[in-house]
Design an enzyme around this catalytic site. Structure first.
Site, PDB file in Angstrom:
ATOM      1  N   CYS A 201      47.428  44.392  44.846  1.00 40.02           N
ATOM      2  CA  CYS A 201      46.878  45.385  45.783  1.00 40.02           C
ATOM      3  C   CYS A 201      46.591  44.671  47.109  1.00 40.02           C
ATOM      4  O   CYS A 201      46.824  45.204  48.189  1.00 40.02           O
ATOM      5  CB  CYS A 201      45.576  45.973  45.250  1.00 40.02           C
ATOM      6  SG  CYS A 201      45.650  46.623  43.579  1.00 40.02           S
ATOM      7  N   HIS A 205      47.096  45.346  51.229  1.00 36.47           N
ATOM      8  CA  HIS A 205      45.913  45.956  51.852  1.00 36.47           C
ATOM      9  C   HIS A 205      44.833  44.961  52.294  1.00 36.47           C
ATOM     10  O   HIS A 205      43.848  45.369  52.880  1.00 36.47           O
ATOM     11  CB  HIS A 205      45.345  47.026  50.923  1.00 36.47           C
ATOM     12  CG  HIS A 205      46.329  48.144  50.675  1.00 36.47           C
ATOM     13  ND1 HIS A 205      46.652  49.065  51.636  1.00 36.47           N
ATOM     14  CD2 HIS A 205      47.092  48.441  49.597  1.00 36.47           C
ATOM     15  CE1 HIS A 205      47.562  49.911  51.146  1.00 36.47           C
ATOM     16  NE2 HIS A 205      47.846  49.554  49.916  1.00 36.47           N
ATOM     17  N   ARG A 244      46.323  57.806  43.968  1.00 37.40           N
ATOM     18  CA  ARG A 244      46.570  56.701  44.895  1.00 37.40           C
ATOM     19  C   ARG A 244      46.850  55.412  44.128  1.00 37.40           C
ATOM     20  O   ARG A 244      47.757  54.658  44.460  1.00 37.40           O
ATOM     21  CB  ARG A 244      45.349  56.540  45.805  1.00 37.40           C
ATOM     22  CG  ARG A 244      45.600  55.628  46.985  1.00 37.40           C
ATOM     23  CD  ARG A 244      46.607  56.264  47.914  1.00 37.40           C
ATOM     24  NE  ARG A 244      46.961  55.376  49.018  1.00 37.40           N
ATOM     25  CZ  ARG A 244      47.809  54.370  48.910  1.00 37.40           C
ATOM     26  NH1 ARG A 244      48.411  54.145  47.780  1.00 37.40           N
ATOM     27  NH2 ARG A 244      48.085  53.623  49.954  1.00 37.40           N
ATOM     28  N   CYS A 248      50.435  53.518  44.059  1.00 37.62           N
ATOM     29  CA  CYS A 248      50.452  52.138  44.563  1.00 37.62           C
ATOM     30  C   CYS A 248      51.161  51.235  43.553  1.00 37.62           C
ATOM     31  O   CYS A 248      52.007  50.426  43.924  1.00 37.62           O
ATOM     32  CB  CYS A 248      49.034  51.628  44.797  1.00 37.62           C
ATOM     33  SG  CYS A 248      48.683  51.272  46.516  1.00 37.62           S
TER      34      CYS A 248
END
Lengths: 287, 103, 163
Positions: A201, A205, A244, A248
């Site tokens: 992740c 991000h 989400r 992702c």
């Protein structure tokens, strides 16, 4: 010589004792210190993007790019989540077959409480998200649970977020080793690389917010959940935090987990906690 | 059933600014569904705004208008409290109408 | 055997359907090009919306051509955040405006929207359009019987995994 040795041994012993006394705390703090983690996490973004106002991070990619921000502001004049928001408000007010309502399941009648979710349930020993609490509320009142990813769940959470807009995220980690373990587990999931593309992740991000991945601008992880649920133009519709996470994972060619699985709940706990203090901005609109 | 039409109409002096958002799929007829079958075209063709017995704005739309279409315009001659009537018809004969008070 | 022939009738039906639609479209073309159509007409300009190219659509809608004008101000993003929802708006300082239309040059059908502007309505409109790919957006303002245009290229990229 002897004296010096014994002095040395003595001080060494004292140092060892001191170390032994301090060690468990130092090690523990080094391992799980959510407050320090949150501070470091926020500072990382504040320093990486000195020109972005702190409360603006919750607007995702729009905090990173002017041209995109303008398109968003144009959209926000009559936002695409408007219909979901209205539907959520109506659903929230409509009683179940037994006459009770969602308001009966939540503190303050469910109004203005989004910022307290997810929370750690010390009885159950697990993280409880808003989506999970909504379905538990339904089931406790004899209603079938909703899908976690969109439609009704997105509408309900949209309304609950809307009534909480501007309130700072306020996630608590109780003094319970299981809560610390959940936080740590969420953090681990967030930073672990997986899938065919070997992305975590954080690869997108944390390392690359504001940069383009193909055509799109990556959102910063800081405050990313404050905007949930979101209307994504790419989806032509609404999606929840669960959606989400699932997308992702699948977009990085990893195997998504089941919505509201323990690990997703823990990631939500971690990501929400490190955004403490930043305002709720949901429901959001995204590309 | 909630209306498919959301309207904001605000009078500021002689000028009334109108924004409308309509819930409609605006299917182009060129997109396939999950089973690989074409989703037939389904889109609003005409959207009309009437105030005090007069058309103040008429939109003719094709399939390239976005899903849940949005439009903004301004007109003169209305005041707060006047009724603004909004109606649309689509290519399948569907329609909806609502009346909003100018505020 | 039955399993392989099963899907065929449906597919053929679709193909036939598409062919007949195409034929109707072609059949109507000569008529559409015939009489000049003013956007001020009350009827829905069905033919104009069926034209593939921008030039044909303008011709079918207005029966004439437009000249570029700096009095038409077209506002659209440099890069669309999503081709499905591109905010596009037009304002103009021209007088006697009777209609405003939007064309997306390389969409399957160029004409996107056409607005009638009655007397007393401010000549300006904002809407959201779909764009298939990077191409020009053209706004045409009909003023005092003449057509004026503004053009802007909008880059469109396919959605991936941002956000």
């Amino acid at each position: 010589m002897k004296a010096r040795l014994s002095l040395l041994l003595g001080s060494l012993g004292a140092a060892l004792v001191a170390f032994a006394l301090a060690a468990p705390r130092v090690v523990a703090a080094d391992k799980v210190d959510p407050a320090a983690d949150a501070k470091a996490f926020q500072n990382f973004f504040f320093q990486k993007f000195p020109n972005v106002k702190h409360e603006d991070f919750v607007n995702g990619p729009y905090s990173m790019n002017e041209d995109m921000k303008r398109q968003w502001q144009e959209k926000e004049e009559f936002p695409p989540y408007e219909f979901a928001l209205d539907a959520g408000k109506e659903m929230f007010a409509t009683p179940f077959k037994n006459g009770k309502t969602y308001a009966d399941c939540f503190p303050n009648g469910g109004i203005g409480i989004r910022q307290n979710y997810p929370y750690f349930d010390t009885k159950e020993g697990k993280v409880v998200t808003l989506e999970l609490a909504l379905n538990r509320c339904r089931e406790a009142n004899g209603e079938a649970p909703y899908s976690y990813v969109k439609d009704e769940m997105a509408s309900l959470t949209a309304y609950m977020a809307f009534t909480s807009r501007g309130k700072p995220m306020d996630i608590k980690i109780p003094d319970d080793p299981r809560a610390l373990a959940a936080f740590e587990n969420g953090k681990r999931y967030f930073y672990t690389r997986r899938g065919q593309m070997n992305f975590s992740c954080a690869s997108c991000h944390v390392q690359s917010p504001g940069e383009r991945i193909r055509a799109e601008i990556l959102a910063p992880a800081l405050g990313i959940l404050n905007a949930m649920p979101i209307y994504r133009s790419e989806w032509s519709g609404m999606g929840t935090t669960s959606r989400r996470f699932v997308t992702c994972n699948s977009q990085t060619r990893a195997v998504p987990l089941e919505p509201q699985s323990d690990e997703y709940r823990d990631v939500e706990y971690f990501l929400s906690y490190v955004a403490n203090g930043l305002p709720i901005s949901g429901p959001g609109a995204r590309p | 059933m909630a209306s498919s039409i959301r309207v904001r109409a605000n009078a500021n002096g002689d000028i009334t600014e109108v924004q409308a958002l309509i819930q409609h799929p605006m299917d182009t007829g060129l997109v396939k569904d999950a089973k690989g079958e074409l989703i037939p075209a389904h889109f609003i063709q005409e959207l009309k705004f009437e105030c005090n017995g007069k058309d103040v704005f008429v939109a003719n739309w094709g399939t390239a208008v976005s899903k849940d279409p949005y439009v903004k315009f301004s007109f003169k001659g209305a005041k707060k409290g006047d009724d603004l009537k909004i109606s649309w018809t689509d290519n399948k004969g569907g329609s909806d109408t609502t009346t909003a008070k100018i505020s | 055997m039955t399993t392989t022939t099963g899907p065929h009738p449906t597919r053929r039906l679709i193909l036939q359907g598409a062919a007949s639609v195409a034929l109707i479209g072609l059949g109507n073309l000569p008529f559409a090009a015939g009489p000049a159509r003013a956007a001020a007409n009350d009827k829905y300009p069905e033919e104009a919306f069926k034209q593939k190219s921008e030039a044909d659509a303008i011709k079918a809608l207005y029966g004439k051509t437009a000249e570029p004008s700096d009095k038409v101000k077209l506002d659209a993003p440099e890069i669309a955040e999503n081709g499905g929802v591109v905010p596009v708006s037009v304002t103009t300082t021209l007088d006697k405006v009777t209609s405003i239309s939007f064309f997306v040059a390389e969409n399957p059908f160029a004409l996107a929207a056409s607005y009638k502007i009655p007397d007393g309505t401010i000549p300006g409109v904002a809407n959201r359009l779909k764009m298939a790919k990077t191409t020009n957006v053209v706004a045409i303002v009909e003023a005092d019987g003449k057509l004026f245009s503004a053009t802007k290229e909008v880059k469109v990229t396919v959605g991936g995994c941002g956000g």
